[in-house]
Scaffold this motif. Structure first.
Motif: not given
Length: 943
Positions: A584-603
């Motif tokens: 879902s990180i690669t989805d175009s609708d996600n903003n930078d904050n959402q991407v950072a959150y998902i990456k952090t949660a994934a880690a």
């Protein structure tokens, strides 16, 4: 004469006036006592004989109890100087009335007894007041040096008063000698006024002038004070036993003397002679032994001389019951009592907090002293009148009491050191944790009332207290507090609510699943899943939620549940949802904050779940551009305990904002990471920032291996790295005291650092002399530039000296208790003279002789010239001279010092050390290299 006194007692500049005024005061007090004491003894023995002495001892104890009660009431309301003044006036009046009665031939039994008691109380109170005054006038270190000299004043006064009594007793008659005593006390009043008005201790004037402790609001009972202090209990025991023994010895001496001498004036002269002779012996001991014993053997060793001397005298009387043996035990008692023992006792009271010292000391010196006198009297009545025992049998009792005395002296040593330890620790207030009884109705009512308030911190504290204690009265407040604005309170309520099935917060929790706070979201999901009939279905619904933040919180909760429940791991296919979340990180609708959150949660999920198939994602996140993502990946790498992450994590120590997380993650690997870290320390090409961070990592690992690596690399040329290694060793020993350390190697490093300290001090002194010389020869702007360069160099040397001293104390912490040594170090640096003195005294009692001989002069000697002059006696080291001072800096391992020295040599156009500077033009440190090249360039241009 002054030089002789200074050599004997080490009186320093600024101390002469205080020392001599207190010497004179002590001279007058003891001199007057040595006049009235022979008068009292001869009057009593002539009237009643030695058989009545025990009754006099008992009467002294009874009267003293009443006098102490009155004295404590009055003295608590007036200043120290005032109650000493009033006491002296009272005794002047009492002795004047006694002279009038004696001069008119009045010697009835009640009067003789009254005079005996009056003299006894005068001796105890006047001496106690003097030493209490001395405790305020001198700090611990001054007292250790000067109490020997002050005590000598009392001994000289005893010699003078006793021999004067012996000489004048038959000329003036016994009762007329009281006039001399009165004159001495009048002089004491004038001297006390001079001490008070002269401000003899400016930095403690407040203490001297202040009212006693109870006036300032401190009114703790004496029983509580003593029950809370084993130090005071042992001191009271020592004083009590010593007084009982002294009474037994005094009885033996007086009974033997009165059986040989019957004339009143001759008996007065005899007592005067021997009391003075005791003072002569005391003076010799004071001059030759007291200061040296206190300095080299310590306070506790000094306390052994008196009981051992009496033990020897008691044995002599048992074998040879004659006049000479009675005189011998009296000499043993009197000579040590007023010299070594008295100074030792006064030093033992010094670390007692000032708020209780006055009352405690007065209680011991007056009440305990006189109570013991009464006990000694009763004991003598039983031994001599009831059991009809001989003087030899009394010696046997003395020996028994002396053995108890020695035991108490041994026990007080630990308390004495602990008292100084507490004194130097209390630079700040430490609040101890308290245990709360939540079953107490009044306590529970108070806490429930807090939940009705608005103080967030207090509410959280109460909720934390109730985490392990269920009470039905709490339930309504949980329903109310779930709507609180604080995320922390909402989280605490959701965690507590699971223990209360009678309340249902599901509706509230459902809305909190989409709260801003991650902790609240996870707690809400946890609450809902645990109340659900099907936890897997519940968590799955949130994992599949459209909201990325809800999905991330659910994944974290699922990973946490699976790490603790193997059954749930089989039922919930986390990997499938994990792949979906990362995709879902690669989805175009996600903003930078959402991407950072998902990456952090994934880690974070990868670290919590403990699934090896997820570890590649951790590697991926470790290279992310977002620091929060990398930081969480670092934490997860540590949680994994997989060695594959070690070589990836160590280089990240170079990044300042990630360093703390990397240290903690590496520490998770335990001993497995020690060898790779040691390899970085050994590698010359390792980045400096990584090397500096490694000791802190090793300090977090409870392992003999990490201790060994740190000790192996302690000889670093880089002083900053050496300091970090020493500090890491200190942390290791503080946290893991059971880890063994090579004390011999540590002591060697202490000596190495001390040698370096003396070298830096020598270099600093040399440059200070250059500054004095340049100040007297200023001639232009260029001189001003040179002076600025020299000032910068001196400041750098002073900083180097300070860091050197800290390393010494850190190393001492490895040899002893780290916190003790660090507190002592802070005390030594303190601007408060009393705290400095307490710290040095603590070190003096804790350090072993060979280290004490080295460290105490470093921390106590205020003059660097004097300290350097003693160097050859303290340590084997060749100190740099003149130009060698520059060679020492330029060949050393402190790059900043090198830069400062090069700057000074450049500005002063000095051609010193040209060969060394030429080598520095290729130095690895860019600042040293640049400054050296600048020097060479300017010197060539000037030539």
């Amino acid at each position: 004469m002054r030089r002789l006194i200074q050599k004997l007692f080490d009186i320093r500049d600024g101390e002469w006036l205080r020392a001599f005024m207190m010497f004179a005061y002590m001279f007058l007090i003891i001199g007057s006592l040595m006049i009235v004491k022979p008068i009292r003894n001869s009057l009593f023995l002539t009237k009643f004989g030695a058989s009545q002495l025990p009754f006099a001892y008992v009467l002294v104890a009874i009267v003293a109890a009443f006098v102490v009660w009155i004295y404590s009431k009055i003295s608590s309301r007036i200043r120290l100087s005032q109650h000493i003044f009033y006491t002296n006036v009272l005794f002047i009046a009492a002795f004047s009335i006694s002279w009038l009665l004696l001069n008119n031939g009045y010697q009835s039994g009640w009067f003789i007894y009254s005079f005996y008691v009056c003299v006894a109380i005068f001796g105890v109170i006047s001496s106690a007041q003097f030493w209490l005054l001395a405790n305020f006038v001198f700090n611990a270190r001054e007292a250790k040096r000067l109490f020997g000299f002050i005590g000598a004043g009392g001994i000289v006064g005893g010699i003078f008063g006793g021999y004067l009594t012996n000489y004048l007793a038959e000329i003036l008659t016994t009762h007329n000698l009281i006039f001399i005593c009165i004159a001495f006390l009048i002089l004491c009043i004038f001297l006390l006024w001079s001490i008070r008005m002269g401000g003899i201790r400016r930095f403690q004037a407040g203490k001297f002038q202040r009212r006693n402790t109870s006036e300032s609001g401190y009114d703790e009972s004496l029983i509580k004070i003593f029950s809370n202090s084993r130090h005071l209990l042992y001191l009271a025991g020592i004083v009590g036993i010593s007084v009982i023994v002294a009474n037994l010895v005094d009885y033996q001496f007086s009974a033997t003397a009165s059986s040989f001498i019957e004339n009143e004036d001759e008996l007065t002269a005899f007592f005067g002679f021997w009391l003075s002779t005791l003072s002569v012996v005391s003076l010799v001991i004071q001059l030759l032994l007291t200061g040296r014993v206190l300095k080299y053997a310590g306070v506790i060793s000094s306390m052994m001389f008196l009981p051992l001397g009496i033990l020897l005298g008691a044995a002599a009387i048992m074998i040879f019951p004659a006049l000479w043996s009675a005189v011998f035990i009296k000499v043993s008692d009197g000579s040590f009592k007023h010299s070594i023992n008295k100074a030792g006792m006064e030093l033992l009271i010094l670390p007692i907090p000032a708020r209780i010292k006055n009352r405690a000391k007065t209680f011991i010196d007056v009440f305990v002293d006189n109570l013991a006198t009464g006990i000694g009297g009763i004991l003598l009545i039983i031994l001599t009148l009831v059991l009809d025992l001989s003087i030899q049998h009394i010696s046997l009792m003395i020996i028994i009491f002396v053995l108890i005395w020695i035991y108490l002296v041994v026990r007080v040593r630990g308390e004495y050191i602990d008292s100084f330890r507490h004194a130097i620790e209390k630079r700040t207030i430490n609040f101890a944790e308290q245990t709360v009884n939540l079953q107490d109705a009044s306590v529970l009512k108070t806490f429930i009332k807090v939940l009705d308030g608005e103080n967030e911190r207090q509410i959280l504290y109460v909720l934390k207290l109730f985490s392990d204690f269920k009470n039905k009265e709490l339930a309504p407040y949980l329903e109310k507090l779930i709507d609180h604005d604080s995320h922390d309170i909402k989280t605490a309520v959701l965690q507590l609510a699971l223990a209360y099935p009678e309340i249902d917060l599901s509706r509230k929790a459902e809305s909190l699943v989409r709260a801003e706070s991650q902790e609240v979201r996870i707690s809400a999901i946890d609450y809902l899943c645990k109340r659900s009939d099907d936890a897997v279905a519940c968590i799955t619904s949130y994992i599949e939620d459209e909201n990325l933040y809800v999905r991330g919180a659910a994944m974290l909760h699922a990973a946490d549940m699976m790490s603790r429940d193997a059954t749930l791991r089989k039922r919930l296919n986390l990997n499938e949802y994990y792949d979906r979340m990362v995709k879902s990180i690669t989805d175009s609708d996600n903003n930078d904050n959402q991407v950072a959150y998902i990456k952090t949660a994934a880690a974070e999920v990868a670290g919590i779940a403990g699934d090896t198939t997820l570890y590649p994602y951790i590697h991926l996140m470790l290279n992310d551009k977002n620091l929060d993502v990398v930081r969480q990946a670092i934490i997860s790498a540590g949680q994994s305990h997989q060695k594959e992450f070690i070589p990836v994590l160590i280089p990240l120590l170079e990044r300042k904002y990630l360093r703390k997380s990397v240290r903690e993650a590496l520490a998770e690997f335990g001993e497995e990471v020690v060898s790779p870290l040691a390899g970085y320390l050994e590698n010359e090409s390792s980045a400096r920032s990584i090397k500096l961070a490694i000791p802190r990592v090793l300090s977090l690992i409870d392992s003999p291996k990490s201790m060994k690596v740190l000790l192996t690399h302690i000889d670093q040329r880089n002083l900053i790295l050496r300091y970090e290694i020493i500090k890491a060793l200190s942390r290791l020993k503080s946290k893991y005291p059971k880890l063994k350390i090579d004390n011999q190697k540590v002591e060697q490093h202490i000596y190495d650092e001390s040698r370096n300290y003396f070298k830096v001090l020598t270099v600093l002194n040399y440059h200070l002399s250059l500054r004095r010389l340049s100040s007297s020869m200023k001639s232009g702007d260029n001189d001003n530039t040179v002076e600025k360069a020299l000032t910068l160099l001196i400041k750098a040397l002073e900083e180097r000296l300070d860091s050197n001293l800290e390393r010494i104390f850190r190393l001492l912490g490895l040899r002893y208790i780290p916190d003790d040594m660090y507190n002592a170090y802070l005390g030594v640096l303190s601007r408060k003279s009393d705290l400095q003195a307490n710290s040095i005294e603590f070190l003096d009692n804790v350090l072993e002789p060979k280290l004490k001989r080295l460290i105490i002069p470093i921390v106590e000697t205020t003059s660097s010239e004097i300290l350097l002059s003693q160097t050859h006696n303290l340590i084997d080291v060749d100190l740099p001279v003149n130009d060698q001072c520059f060679e020492f800096i330029l060949n050393g391992n402190d790059n900043w010092l090198k830069v400062c020295a090069l700057y000074f040599l450049t500005e002063s156009r000095s051609d010193r050390c040209m060969d060394i500077i030429a080598r520095l033009t290729n130095d690895y440190d860019p600042m040293v290299k640049e400054t050296a090249n600048r020097y060479i360039k300017i010197m060539r241009e000037s030539n």
